[in-house]
Scaffold this motif. Structure first.
Motif, PDB file in Angstrom:
ATOM      1  N   ASP A 142       0.716  -1.151   0.024  1.00  0.00           N
ATOM      2  CA  ASP A 142      -0.099  -0.142   0.012  1.00  0.00           C
ATOM      3  C   ASP A 142       0.682   1.686   0.079  1.00  0.00           C
ATOM      4  O   ASP A 142       0.437   2.564  -0.738  1.00  0.00           O
ATOM      5  N   TYR A 143       2.433   1.018   0.039  1.00  0.00           N
ATOM      6  CA  TYR A 143       3.044   2.585   0.927  1.00  0.00           C
ATOM      7  C   TYR A 143       3.149   2.952  -1.004  1.00  0.00           C
ATOM      8  O   TYR A 143       3.724   3.911  -1.186  1.00  0.00           O
ATOM      9  N   PRO A 199      14.406   3.946   3.481  1.00  0.00           N
ATOM     10  CA  PRO A 199      13.659   4.691   5.028  1.00  0.00           C
ATOM     11  C   PRO A 199      13.240   4.228   5.908  1.00  0.00           C
ATOM     12  O   PRO A 199      13.667   3.924   7.311  1.00  0.00           O
ATOM     13  N   GLN A 200      12.760   3.140   5.524  1.00  0.00           N
ATOM     14  CA  GLN A 200      12.081   1.841   6.224  1.00  0.00           C
ATOM     15  C   GLN A 200      13.323   0.535   6.153  1.00  0.00           C
ATOM     16  O   GLN A 200      12.118  -0.135   7.222  1.00  0.00           O
ATOM     17  N   GLN A 225      13.156   7.022  -0.897  1.00  0.00           N
ATOM     18  CA  GLN A 225      12.144   8.330  -0.260  1.00  0.00           C
ATOM     19  C   GLN A 225      11.519   7.366   0.570  1.00  0.00           C
ATOM     20  O   GLN A 225      10.630   7.563   1.743  1.00  0.00           O
ATOM     21  N   ILE A 226      10.701   6.172   0.067  1.00  0.00           N
ATOM     22  CA  ILE A 226       9.293   5.628   0.921  1.00  0.00           C
ATOM     23  C   ILE A 226       9.752   4.414   1.619  1.00  0.00           C
ATOM     24  O   ILE A 226       9.531   3.969   2.774  1.00  0.00           O
ATOM     25  N   ARG A 248      12.343   7.094  -6.759  1.00  0.00           N
ATOM     26  CA  ARG A 248      12.149   7.930  -5.732  1.00  0.00           C
ATOM     27  C   ARG A 248      11.571   7.333  -4.536  1.00  0.00           C
ATOM     28  O   ARG A 248      11.385   7.155  -3.226  1.00  0.00           O
ATOM     29  N   GLU A 272       1.500   2.119  -3.557  1.00  0.00           N
ATOM     30  CA  GLU A 272       0.709   2.152  -4.822  1.00  0.00           C
ATOM     31  C   GLU A 272       0.428   3.836  -4.216  1.00  0.00           C
ATOM     32  O   GLU A 272      -0.153   4.737  -4.919  1.00  0.00           O
ATOM     33  N   ALA A 273       0.286   4.224  -2.958  1.00  0.00           N
ATOM     34  CA  ALA A 273       0.549   4.954  -2.160  1.00  0.00           C
ATOM     35  C   ALA A 273       1.081   6.550  -2.730  1.00  0.00           C
ATOM     36  O   ALA A 273       0.653   7.368  -3.431  1.00  0.00           O
ATOM     37  N   ALA A 274       2.324   5.917  -3.028  1.00  0.00           N
ATOM     38  CA  ALA A 274       3.263   6.790  -3.738  1.00  0.00           C
ATOM     39  C   ALA A 274       3.546   7.178  -4.869  1.00  0.00           C
ATOM     40  O   ALA A 274       3.226   8.269  -5.253  1.00  0.00           O
ATOM     41  N   ARG A 275       2.823   5.751  -5.798  1.00  0.00           N
ATOM     42  CA  ARG A 275       2.708   6.154  -7.193  1.00  0.00           C
ATOM     43  C   ARG A 275       1.476   6.718  -7.302  1.00  0.00           C
ATOM     44  O   ARG A 275       1.764   7.305  -8.265  1.00  0.00           O
ATOM     45  N   MET A 276       0.665   7.296  -6.508  1.00  0.00           N
ATOM     46  CA  MET A 276      -0.701   7.976  -7.086  1.00  0.00           C
ATOM     47  C   MET A 276      -0.405   9.290  -6.646  1.00  0.00           C
ATOM     48  O   MET A 276      -1.240  10.303  -6.829  1.00  0.00           O
ATOM     49  N   ASP A 277       0.332   9.375  -5.364  1.00  0.00           N
ATOM     50  CA  ASP A 277       0.927  10.689  -5.240  1.00  0.00           C
ATOM     51  C   ASP A 277       1.808  11.523  -5.730  1.00  0.00           C
ATOM     52  O   ASP A 277       1.999  12.494  -6.088  1.00  0.00           O
ATOM     53  N   GLY A 278       2.730  10.926  -7.193  1.00  0.00           N
ATOM     54  CA  GLY A 278       2.960  11.065  -8.293  1.00  0.00           C
ATOM     55  C   GLY A 278       4.562  10.846  -8.315  1.00  0.00           C
ATOM     56  O   GLY A 278       5.188  10.917  -8.961  1.00  0.00           O
ATOM     57  N   ALA A 279       4.445  10.054  -7.417  1.00  0.00           N
ATOM     58  CA  ALA A 279       6.558   9.469  -6.982  1.00  0.00           C
ATOM     59  C   ALA A 279       6.774   8.343  -7.941  1.00  0.00           C
ATOM     60  O   ALA A 279       5.588   7.458  -8.473  1.00  0.00           O
TER      61      ALA A 279
END
Lengths: 285, 365
Positions: free
Chosen positions: A177-178, A199-200, A195-196, A191, A180-187
């Motif tokens: 989900d992280y 760091p984890q 950035q996602i 990136r 996919e959320a980043a893809r939808m955010d435009g990353a």
């Protein structure tokens, strides 16, 4: 609560506490076993050379022979050896952190035809010890003309199967989900990784960095195979040569060993918090 | 803002067809809920609209433009995930602003939009916190904030309340409704909870086995279901179903049920049901239409006496369970009139609300 109930509750508490004590005792014994050789190395490096072979171990030297260090360093070009080891270990560490992260991400989060087989092949290389692959790897490096070079020293270790597996396992636990959320955010994919995902995965990355640095900092067999010129000798080779050439007191060898331990310890201290979390992730200890 | 249109959309995973040729028109500014049991294809459909799943066949249009091959980031759609997917290493502010930063919006504009969204969602004081420092409801709000700052054409919600406890779920449900009333963006909301779908949506899409069973306003679905599945899925407790036979008697049409029960079909419905005379049929009636005896005079009321199996009182009302033939039936009676389990009670069926279903097609007649 009835008196018998109280008794059984306090007995259970006592049992739990004694089990805790027992565990601590065992851990202390284990830690003692690990620390004693290091302490011995440290104190002996300050001993007089002739006290080395005495049967009774002297933990605190009667006189501190700091000159063991300067003598050892002046007898042989250890600064060059340490520099060589440092260049190789840092190159391998950086390369492993970069490539294992990318490969681990690909294997953990993308499905492609044959992905499982790719992972199996990578894991299969873990089963082969260096001694088995030594000659063919040497022939490859020789074919590249990389004998007596830094790339020859570091080349075979730039991407490590264990590192790929470690990073893959660490990234598997990150929910898709992280991403996919980043893809939808435009990353973009790079990136998202930087950035996602990264760091984890810092604990696993810290473990990978410490392990790859340590393994290559004191690597002996491979440098022995590909290096014959003194200017590319790493410190473990230098240490052996030092012992052979000078028949020098072992106290001076131990002084070099103490110096050699410092970079790994420093790296561990810097990354300690992340590494401790990472050991849990990797199932390693 | 824009409407969403699906035309014959199919999604296959190998040989398995998860979505089987769905066509749907979602008008601009509508709040549409996709509801159905697990595995019915509702989440797959949402993910196809988001661009996270490829479409095997068909077309998806946003504001009249086909977006089949448009990347998720270029669709101008924002999604709230089931587990919120708030980046754990970023603060709420960073989470909310991430999408805006990706779109290279000036920092001052980002700050303004985040602060405005935070004010709407009442999370201004939480902007500096990390997701792990938030409660479930606060995380839910932060996830919605991340979606609304982008000011997208469409919001997608993928079972956003399923991780919350019952009380918080009701509270957040109201907040989502309020949010939609405030910003009027086209919203597609996936849930398996039919109460959530009924209370939130302007239109509810009931899905089953990769197909749309029925699409319409919640009250239509409740009062005029078109299929047995919709009749059984919408409403809690579920509609009672009983096998019966439609018979022509001297007094008119009547339904012959198990246990010797016989209900006269209201005259207003006789013509509709006449072609099914003599055929086995399924009788459906919601629990609230099986009550204690209240109104003797009406011709569409049928009275009968049963022995109670289970009596459940929830304070305001009492649910009673009893057997008719092999089938368990649920009714809703006034608490003061409820009897003890094992005792018999006279009940009344409001046949004005009955549904007859053709068992061959599972369609409501």
């Amino acid at each position: 609560m009835s008196p018998s109930g109280k008794r059984s509750a306090s007995f259970a508490r006592l049992k739990l506490r004694s089990r805790g004590w027992l565990g601590s005792l065992l851990l202390a014994a284990l830690a003692f076993g690990f620390v004693v050789p290091i302490l011995w190395m440290l104190t002996t490096s300050f001993q007089a050379g002739d006290r080395m072979y005495e049967l009774s171990t002297v933990w605190i030297p009667s006189a501190w022979h700091f000159e063991n260090y300067s003598n050892a360093l002046s007898r042989s070009p250890f600064s060059q050896y340490f520099l060589n080891s440092g260049i190789v270990a840092i190159a391998v560490m950086v390369s492993n952190v970069v490539f294992c992260t990318i490969a681990g991400y690909g294997l953990a989060k993308f499905r492609f035809p044959g992905d499982r087989y790719v992972l199996l092949v990578i894991l299969a290389t873990l089963m082969l010890p260096l001694e088995v692959t030594l000659v063919p790897t040497f022939l490859v490096i020789h074919g590249f003309g990389w004998l007596n070079t830094y790339q020859g020293l570091a080349g075979p270790f730039l991407i490590d199967a264990f590192g790929v597996f470690l990073m893959r396992q660490s990234m598997l636990s990150i929910p898709a989900d992280y991403i996919e959320a980043a893809r939808m955010d435009g990353a973009g994919e790079l990136r998202i990784l930087l950035q996602i995902i990264v760091p984890q995965c810092l604990p696993a990355l810290a473990v990978l960095a410490v392990f790859s640095f340590r393994d290559n900092w004191d690597q002996f067999l491979w440098p022995l195979t590909v290096v014959s010129q003194d200017e590319f000798r790493t410190f473990p080779l230098g240490l052996v040569r030092f012992a052979e050439d000078y028949g020098s007191p072992p106290t001076e060898q131990l002084a070099i060993a103490v110096l050699a331990t410092i970079p790994t310890v420093l790296l561990f201290v810097v990354l300690q918090r992340a590494v401790n979390r990472g050991f849990g992730l990797s199932g390693l200890k | 803002m824009a409407g969403v249109t699906l035309r014959d959309v199919v999604k296959r995973y190998g040989t398995v067809e998860a979505v089987r040729g769905i066509s749907l028109d979602i008008p601009d500014k509508q709040f549409v809920a996709l509801v159905g049991p697990s595995g019915c294809g509702k989440s797959t459909m949402l993910r196809m609209i988001a661009g996270l799943e490829e479409i095997t066949e068909g077309e998806i249009c946003l504001g009249g433009e086909v977006i089949n091959d448009v990347a998720p980031k270029d669709r101008d759609i924002a999604m709230v995930f089931q587990n919120y997917a708030l980046y754990p290493h970023m603060s709420v502010f960073e989470n909310m602003s991430f999408g805006l930063r990706m779109r290279r919006i000036p920092a001052s504009e980002i700050r303004k939009r985040v602060e405005d969204a935070a004010a709407i969602l009442d999370i201004t004081e939480l902007l500096g916190r990390r997701p792990r420092q938030l409660s479930g409801g606060q995380r839910q709000r932060a996830a919605m904030g991340r979606a609304i700052v982008r000011n997208p054409q469409v919001f997608l919600f993928d079972e956003p309340l399923s991780n919350l406890d019952a009380k918080l779920r009701v509270q957040m449900r109201t907040e989502i409704k309020r949010l939609h009333q405030k910003i009027r963006t086209t919203t597609i909301y996936v849930t398996h909870d039919q109460v959530e779908a009924m209370t939130l949506a302007d239109c509810v899409v009931v899905m089953n086995g990769g197909l749309i069973e029925q699409f319409g306003p919640p009250q239509d679905l409740y009062h005029a279901p078109r299929t047995r599945f919709v009749a059984g899925f919408i409403g809690s407790p579920a509609m009672n179903f009983l096998d019966c036979r439609l018979e022509q008697r001297a007094t008119g049409l009547s339904l012959s049920l198990a246990g010797g029960l016989c209900f006269a079909v209201p005259v207003s419905r006789s013509e509709r049901y006449r072609p099914w005379v003599g055929k086995p049929i399924l009788f459906g009636l919601r629990p609230e239409h099986i009550t204690d005896v209240r109104d003797h005079a009406r011709e569409d009321r049928a009275e009968f006496t049963v022995t109670m199996d289970v009596v459940e009182s929830s304070g305001m009302e009492t649910m009673v369970y009893f057997m008719i033939g092999e089938a368990e039936v649920c009714g809703r009676v006034e608490t003061s009139r409820a009897v003890e389990p094992g005792q018999s009670m006279q009940l009344q069926a409001n046949l004005g609300h009955m549904h007859l279903i053709d068992p061959a097609t599972n369609l409501v007649i």
